[in-house]
Enzyme design. Structure first.
Site, PDB file in Angstrom:
ATOM      1  N   GLY A  15       0.773  -1.270  -0.025  1.00  0.00           N
ATOM      2  CA  GLY A  15      -0.014   0.040  -0.061  1.00  0.00           C
ATOM      3  C   GLY A  15       1.015   1.314  -0.133  1.00  0.00           C
ATOM      4  N   ARG A  76       1.282  -4.893  -6.316  1.00  0.00           N
ATOM      5  CA  ARG A  76       1.217  -6.216  -5.563  1.00  0.00           C
ATOM      6  C   ARG A  76       1.510  -7.160  -6.406  1.00  0.00           C
ATOM      7  NH1 ARG A  76      -0.696  -4.443  -0.268  1.00  0.00           N
ATOM      8  NH2 ARG A  76      -2.412  -2.695  -0.515  1.00  0.00           N
ATOM      9  N   ASP A 107       4.617  -5.114   6.109  1.00  0.00           N
ATOM     10  CA  ASP A 107       5.197  -6.463   6.591  1.00  0.00           C
ATOM     11  C   ASP A 107       5.173  -7.303   5.381  1.00  0.00           C
ATOM     12  OD1 ASP A 107       2.364  -6.647   6.460  1.00  0.00           O
ATOM     13  OD2 ASP A 107       2.192  -7.837   8.108  1.00  0.00           O
ATOM     14  N   THR A 130       4.101   2.613   6.023  1.00  0.00           N
ATOM     15  CA  THR A 130       2.593   2.104   5.718  1.00  0.00           C
ATOM     16  C   THR A 130       1.643   2.889   6.888  1.00  0.00           C
ATOM     17  OG1 THR A 130       1.205   0.399   6.525  1.00  0.00           O
ATOM     18  CG2 THR A 130       3.242   0.325   7.538  1.00  0.00           C
ATOM     19  N   ASP A 132      -0.548   2.189   8.405  1.00  0.00           N
ATOM     20  CA  ASP A 132      -1.144   1.185   9.580  1.00  0.00           C
ATOM     21  C   ASP A 132      -0.306   1.339  10.957  1.00  0.00           C
ATOM     22  OD1 ASP A 132      -3.008   0.643   7.685  1.00  0.00           O
ATOM     23  OD2 ASP A 132      -2.021  -1.290   7.282  1.00  0.00           O
ATOM     24  N   ASP A 134       1.659  -0.853  11.854  1.00  0.00           N
ATOM     25  CA  ASP A 134       1.644  -2.060  12.592  1.00  0.00           C
ATOM     26  C   ASP A 134       2.924  -2.888  12.519  1.00  0.00           C
ATOM     27  OD1 ASP A 134       1.677  -2.647   9.926  1.00  0.00           O
ATOM     28  OD2 ASP A 134       0.047  -3.871   9.570  1.00  0.00           O
ATOM     29  N   ARG A 176      -5.749  -2.115   8.198  1.00  0.00           N
ATOM     30  CA  ARG A 176      -5.630  -3.764   7.938  1.00  0.00           C
ATOM     31  C   ARG A 176      -6.026  -4.379   9.274  1.00  0.00           C
ATOM     32  NH1 ARG A 176      -1.873  -5.906   3.748  1.00  0.00           N
ATOM     33  NH2 ARG A 176      -0.446  -6.393   5.458  1.00  0.00           N
TER      34      ARG A 176
HETATM   35  P1  ATP Z   1       0.783  -2.505   3.575  1.00  0.00           P
HETATM   36  O1  ATP Z   1       0.879  -2.899   4.978  1.00  0.00           O
HETATM   37  O2  ATP Z   1       0.502  -1.080   3.289  1.00  0.00           O
HETATM   38  O3  ATP Z   1      -0.336  -3.254   2.764  1.00  0.00           O
HETATM   39  P2  ATP Z   1       2.638  -4.432   2.646  1.00  0.00           P
HETATM   40  O4  ATP Z   1       3.965  -4.428   2.166  1.00  0.00           O
HETATM   41  O5  ATP Z   1       2.236  -5.384   4.001  1.00  0.00           O
HETATM   42  O6  ATP Z   1       2.219  -3.119   2.537  1.00  0.00           O
HETATM   43  P3  ATP Z   1       1.442  -6.592   0.796  1.00  0.00           P
HETATM   44  O7  ATP Z   1       0.638  -6.239  -0.240  1.00  0.00           O
HETATM   45  O8  ATP Z   1       1.072  -7.375   1.907  1.00  0.00           O
HETATM   46  O9  ATP Z   1       1.878  -5.033   1.287  1.00  0.00           O
HETATM   47  O10 ATP Z   1       2.888  -7.055   0.173  1.00  0.00           O
HETATM   48  C1  ATP Z   1       3.753  -6.478  -0.784  1.00  0.00           C
HETATM   49  C2  ATP Z   1       4.155  -7.344  -1.777  1.00  0.00           C
HETATM   50  O11 ATP Z   1       5.225  -8.142  -1.048  1.00  0.00           O
HETATM   51  C3  ATP Z   1       3.323  -8.607  -2.387  1.00  0.00           C
HETATM   52  O12 ATP Z   1       2.623  -8.150  -3.386  1.00  0.00           O
HETATM   53  C4  ATP Z   1       4.147  -9.844  -2.582  1.00  0.00           C
HETATM   54  O13 ATP Z   1       4.851  -9.114  -3.977  1.00  0.00           O
HETATM   55  C5  ATP Z   1       5.275  -9.578  -1.715  1.00  0.00           C
HETATM   56  N1  ATP Z   1       5.002 -10.566  -0.525  1.00  0.00           N
HETATM   57  C6  ATP Z   1       3.837 -10.186   0.270  1.00  0.00           C
HETATM   58  N2  ATP Z   1       3.764 -11.538   1.052  1.00  0.00           N
HETATM   59  C7  ATP Z   1       4.786 -12.417   0.754  1.00  0.00           C
HETATM   60  C8  ATP Z   1       5.122 -13.757   0.984  1.00  0.00           C
HETATM   61  N3  ATP Z   1       4.770 -14.374   1.823  1.00  0.00           N
HETATM   62  N4  ATP Z   1       6.427 -13.996   0.334  1.00  0.00           N
HETATM   63  C9  ATP Z   1       7.024 -13.536  -0.480  1.00  0.00           C
HETATM   64  N5  ATP Z   1       6.622 -12.243  -1.070  1.00  0.00           N
HETATM   65  C10 ATP Z   1       5.553 -11.565  -0.600  1.00  0.00           C
END
Ligand code: ATP
Length: 327
Positions: A15, A76, A107, A130, A132, A134, A176
């Site tokens: 995000g 994503r 995360d 983020t 959040d 978190d 989230r």
């Molecule tokens: P936000 O907290 O703002 O949503 P985020 O980094 O947690 O940010 P996610 O969409 O969960 O956002 O993750 C971003 C990208 O990281 C995903 O689109 C994916 O490509 C990669 N990713 C997430 N989880 C995994 C995983 N378990 N293994 C490998 N890559 C991952």
């Protein structure tokens, strides 16, 4: 200590959050000052796999510190969750001669970075961004302060109309699985209550919210609802209140994506600038697989695994303050 990192890649992922641009600017300039080349990777891990890459000069990050969103775009990618996808990403890094990665995100982004780091021995530094807030190991994430101010301003405006019509307003806030944005915004906006996933059963929280607001003869009340405190969010809570307290007809405002937008606050710009510089310092000092964090005003480095796996709880004194101050 000097190591052999000559080129770093930087990307934003997950995000978007206000202040990501300030972080990209800081990483770029701090690297160039240290004679390290910077390759900007567009659209997060998708761009890393597909080779959407451009070398950045200091001018490429001019005039962006005040801009919300991310000039690198975010995406994503399901494919990156597979080893085949990560191998493609590594092949791009080899082709582009990228020796290390700085990933700016939440995360999920760090989980992906950690997998890549382990499988292909890539030095990786995470910068937490983020709305959040978190992530364990940092008091603040980039974007949280700006989003908090946005929610607070929206609630201030809703209060004007709420007071005029003597209404109960339920305001749905993003986050989230975490209630940090909701709880902090509730305190800052002087809301009557917050309904968050980290505290007691939602039904009890709804009752408390009603008792703290309308029941005490306030002529209007505002309750902030974390989007996933209950399935269906604020709309579902409004329905429950109408059933259990037919005397109320709550109004629902879902703030949605406007919480992610806007020019970053001074706090977020400074945080992003410090963290961006610290990420480059970490790579120069041969640190790997750490997240840059802020603890008690100081920059710290936290193992990525801890940032991902450990759970950050909302502060009890804040929860109590909200209860006390909403009498
Ligand atoms: P936000 O907290 O703002 O949503 P985020 O980094 O947690 O940010 P996610 O969409 O969960 O956002 O993750 C971003 C990208 O990281 C995903 O689109 C994916 O490509 C990669 N990713 C997430 N989880 C995994 C995983 N378990 N293994 C490998 N890559 C991952």
């Amino acid at each position: 200590m000097i190591n052999d990192i000559k080129t770093i890649g930087v990307l934003t992922s997950g995000g978007d959050a206000p202040g990501m641009n300030a972080a990209v600017r800081a990483v770029t300039r701090a690297a160039i000052v240290n004679n390290i080349r910077v390759k900007a990777i567009f659209r997060g891990y998708k761009g890393l796999m597909d080779g959407e890459i451009q070398e950045f000069t200091t001018q490429d990050v001019s005039g962006i510190i005040h801009r919300g969103g991310t000039i690198l775009r975010s995406a994503r990618s399901e494919e990156f969750k597979t080893i085949e996808g990560r191998r493609r990403a590594y092949e791009t890094m080899q082709r582009e001669q990228i020796d290390a990665l700085v990933v700016i995100g939440g995360d999920g982004t760090f989980t992906g970075a950690r997998a890549l780091a382990h499988e292909f021995d890539v030095p990786t530094i995470g910068i937490p961004a983020t709305i959040d807030n978190d992530l364990w190991g940092t008091d603040a994430t980039i974007g949280f302060d700006t989003a908090l101010n946005t929610v607070m301003e929206c609630v201030d405006k809703l209060r004007d109309t709420g007071t005029s019509h003597e209404r109960l307003f339920l305001v749905e806030v993003m986050g989230r699985d975490a209630g940090f944005l909701t709880l902090n915004a509730a305190i800052a906006a002087g809301a009557e209550a917050a309904i968050i996933p980290e505290r007691q059963a939602v039904a009890e929280q709804i009752d408390a919210a009603i008792n703290q607001g309308q029941r005490k003869h306030k002529n209007s009340s505002i309750v902030l609802v974390q989007e996933h405190a209950i399935e269906g969010g604020a709309m579902a809570i409004a329905k429950q209140i109408e059933e259990t307290h037919p005397e109320f007809s709550p109004r629902v405002s879902i703030l949605g994506h406007l919480q992610r937008g806007g020019s970053p606050s001074g706090f977020d710009r400074i945080l992003a600038s410090r963290m961006g510089c610290a990420a480059v310092t970490a790579l120069i000092e041969d640190q790997r697989n750490v997240m840059v964090g802020l603890q008690n005003g100081e920059i710290v480095y936290v193992p990525l695994i801890k940032a991902i796996k450990q759970k950050k709880d909302v502060k009890e004194d804040k929860w109590q303050a909200l209860q006390v101050l909403s009498i």
